[in-house]
Design an enzyme around this catalytic site. Sequence first.
Site, PDB file in Angstrom:
ATOM      1  N   SER A   1      -2.470   8.360  -8.301  1.00 22.30           N
ATOM      2  CA  SER A   1      -3.479   8.213  -7.241  1.00 22.30           C
ATOM      3  C   SER A   1      -3.582   9.454  -6.363  1.00 22.30           C
ATOM      4  O   SER A   1      -2.581   9.912  -5.806  1.00 22.30           O
ATOM      5  CB  SER A   1      -3.123   7.037  -6.323  1.00 22.30           C
TER       6      SER A   1
ATOM      7  N   HIS B   1      -8.908   7.669  -9.443  1.00 15.38           N
ATOM      8  CA  HIS B   1      -8.436   8.035 -10.783  1.00 15.38           C
ATOM      9  C   HIS B   1      -9.662   8.464 -11.590  1.00 15.38           C
ATOM     10  O   HIS B   1     -10.607   7.697 -11.741  1.00 15.38           O
ATOM     11  CB  HIS B   1      -7.742   6.854 -11.468  1.00 15.38           C
TER      12      HIS B   1
ATOM     13  N   HIS C   1      -3.158   0.762 -14.927  1.00 12.82           N
ATOM     14  CA  HIS C   1      -1.936   0.112 -14.427  1.00 12.82           C
ATOM     15  C   HIS C   1      -1.798  -1.280 -15.025  1.00 12.82           C
ATOM     16  O   HIS C   1      -2.794  -1.931 -15.345  1.00 12.82           O
ATOM     17  CB  HIS C   1      -1.995  -0.029 -12.901  1.00 12.82           C
TER      18      HIS C   1
ATOM     19  N   TYR D   1      -1.301  -3.896 -13.416  1.00 18.99           N
ATOM     20  CA  TYR D   1      -1.992  -4.902 -12.592  1.00 18.99           C
ATOM     21  C   TYR D   1      -3.492  -4.979 -12.881  1.00 18.99           C
ATOM     22  O   TYR D   1      -4.170  -5.895 -12.438  1.00 18.99           O
ATOM     23  CB  TYR D   1      -1.750  -4.640 -11.091  1.00 18.99           C
ATOM     24  N   GLU D   2      -4.027  -4.014 -13.623  1.00 20.73           N
ATOM     25  CA  GLU D   2      -5.479  -4.050 -13.871  1.00 20.73           C
ATOM     26  C   GLU D   2      -5.866  -5.115 -14.891  1.00 20.73           C
ATOM     27  O   GLU D   2      -6.977  -5.622 -14.878  1.00 20.73           O
ATOM     28  CB  GLU D   2      -5.979  -2.678 -14.302  1.00 20.73           C
TER      29      GLU D   2
ATOM     30  N   ALA E   1       1.896   7.937  -6.687  1.00 22.27           N
ATOM     31  CA  ALA E   1       1.999   7.800  -5.241  1.00 22.27           C
ATOM     32  C   ALA E   1       2.970   6.653  -4.988  1.00 22.27           C
ATOM     33  O   ALA E   1       2.995   5.677  -5.743  1.00 22.27           O
ATOM     34  CB  ALA E   1       0.642   7.478  -4.643  1.00 22.27           C
TER      35      ALA E   1
ATOM     36  N   MET F   1       3.666   1.091  -8.114  1.00 25.47           N
ATOM     37  CA  MET F   1       3.064   0.121  -9.045  1.00 25.47           C
ATOM     38  C   MET F   1       2.780   0.734 -10.416  1.00 25.47           C
ATOM     39  O   MET F   1       1.902   0.262 -11.136  1.00 25.47           O
ATOM     40  CB  MET F   1       1.746  -0.401  -8.450  1.00 25.47           C
ATOM     41  N   SER F   2       3.481   1.780 -10.766  1.00 20.07           N
ATOM     42  CA  SER F   2       3.129   2.447 -12.037  1.00 20.07           C
ATOM     43  C   SER F   2       4.336   3.120 -12.673  1.00 20.07           C
ATOM     44  O   SER F   2       5.475   2.805 -12.367  1.00 20.07           O
ATOM     45  CB  SER F   2       2.042   3.502 -11.769  1.00 20.07           C
TER      46      SER F   2
ATOM     47  N   ASN G   1       3.395   6.770   2.233  1.00 21.23           N
ATOM     48  CA  ASN G   1       3.603   5.845   3.365  1.00 21.23           C
ATOM     49  C   ASN G   1       5.058   5.401   3.351  1.00 21.23           C
ATOM     50  O   ASN G   1       5.768   5.631   2.367  1.00 21.23           O
ATOM     51  CB  ASN G   1       2.693   4.608   3.224  1.00 21.23           C
TER      52      ASN G   1
ATOM     53  N   HIS H   1      -4.923   1.300   0.373  1.00 24.97           N
ATOM     54  CA  HIS H   1      -5.157   2.290  -0.683  1.00 24.97           C
ATOM     55  C   HIS H   1      -5.838   3.540  -0.115  1.00 24.97           C
ATOM     56  O   HIS H   1      -5.644   4.645  -0.617  1.00 24.97           O
ATOM     57  CB  HIS H   1      -5.977   1.678  -1.826  1.00 24.97           C
TER      58      HIS H   1
HETATM   59  N1  HPA Z   1       4.056   0.239  -2.463  1.00 21.47           N
HETATM   60  C1  HPA Z   1       3.617   0.219  -3.748  1.00 21.47           C
HETATM   61  N2  HPA Z   1       2.849   1.165  -4.266  1.00 21.47           N
HETATM   62  C2  HPA Z   1       2.523   2.195  -3.481  1.00 21.47           C
HETATM   63  C3  HPA Z   1       2.946   2.300  -2.157  1.00 21.47           C
HETATM   64  C4  HPA Z   1       3.753   1.254  -1.616  1.00 21.47           C
HETATM   65  O1  HPA Z   1       4.168   1.266  -0.446  1.00 21.47           O
HETATM   66  N3  HPA Z   1       2.426   3.446  -1.649  1.00 21.47           N
HETATM   67  C5  HPA Z   1       1.730   4.026  -2.670  1.00 21.47           C
HETATM   68  N4  HPA Z   1       1.780   3.283  -3.768  1.00 21.47           N
END
Ligand code: HPA
Length: 269
Positions: free
Chosen positions: A28, A59, A81, A83-84, A111, A206-207, A230, A242
């Site tokens: 991302s 993406h 991903h 989750y998609e 990310a 998540m990846s 973050n 996001h």
């Molecule tokens: N959690 C999960 N996936 C993420 C995060 C997070 O805090 N930040 C960026 N991708």
Amino acid sequence: MSGFGRECAEIVRAAREGSYKIGMILGSGLGALAEEVEDAVRIPYSHLTEFPVSTVTSHSSELVAGTLSGVPVVILSGRAHYYEGGDPTVMRTPVETLKELGCEILLATNAAGSLRQEVAPGSPMLISDHINWSGMNPLIGEEDEKRFLDMSTAYDADLRAAMKKVAEETGDPVAEGVYMWFSGPSFETPAEIRMAKTLGADAVGMSTVPEVIMARFLGMRVAAMSIITNYGAGMQTHALSHDETKSVALQGMERMKQLVRAFVKEIGQ
Ligand code: HPA
């Protein structure tokens, strides 16, 4: 079970002859790295058999083959991903394609949320190991004995040493830690983040984990790097989003570009 890697590699070779050394997957907000590639061909995923087009904004969904720091590379700009669509094998064909094009090394980027105060948003984190909290695995259904894949050296020690070396040479050592894969797409709860810390994670995302398993299955050496966008849920006062992931990834981009270029030069010679 196998995907369409050979077929896709033929399509890439028809557009640009050659063998490649390093494959990369961009997460991302990190697509700008693909703009650095020289002497490049760009092929939309929609032209590559069985390549999944990501539904995630930020993406770009194209394969870029060319050179970076003089080293032949193939960049997958954009990933799909789990989750998609709930498919842990969704990145099988793209990873196979890298392998078929000759890439011995995969550099995966993503990310991620930091669980450590001192690893702040905007900074990179080299992944030393992972925890697969999703319970999913891209090798489920594989019938070969090879499915019992050793993961004790999944994140290659020499590649990590090379990344640390180039980071130190640019005067800014890179943090290193354990990445924990949550399926998403909802972010974690504060309780899940406390659990993740207790279990030994340094970052959550998540990846990446399914691609790393697949690349190791195919015999590739793997390095992986997060850009921290973050702090984990409950560790910062504002809500996770996001939009924040995308904008902070962009802020960390210059450092990431510098590191990746230097890393490719270091290991590609
Ligand atoms: N959690 C999960 N996936 C993420 C995060 C997070 O805090 N930040 C960026 N991708």
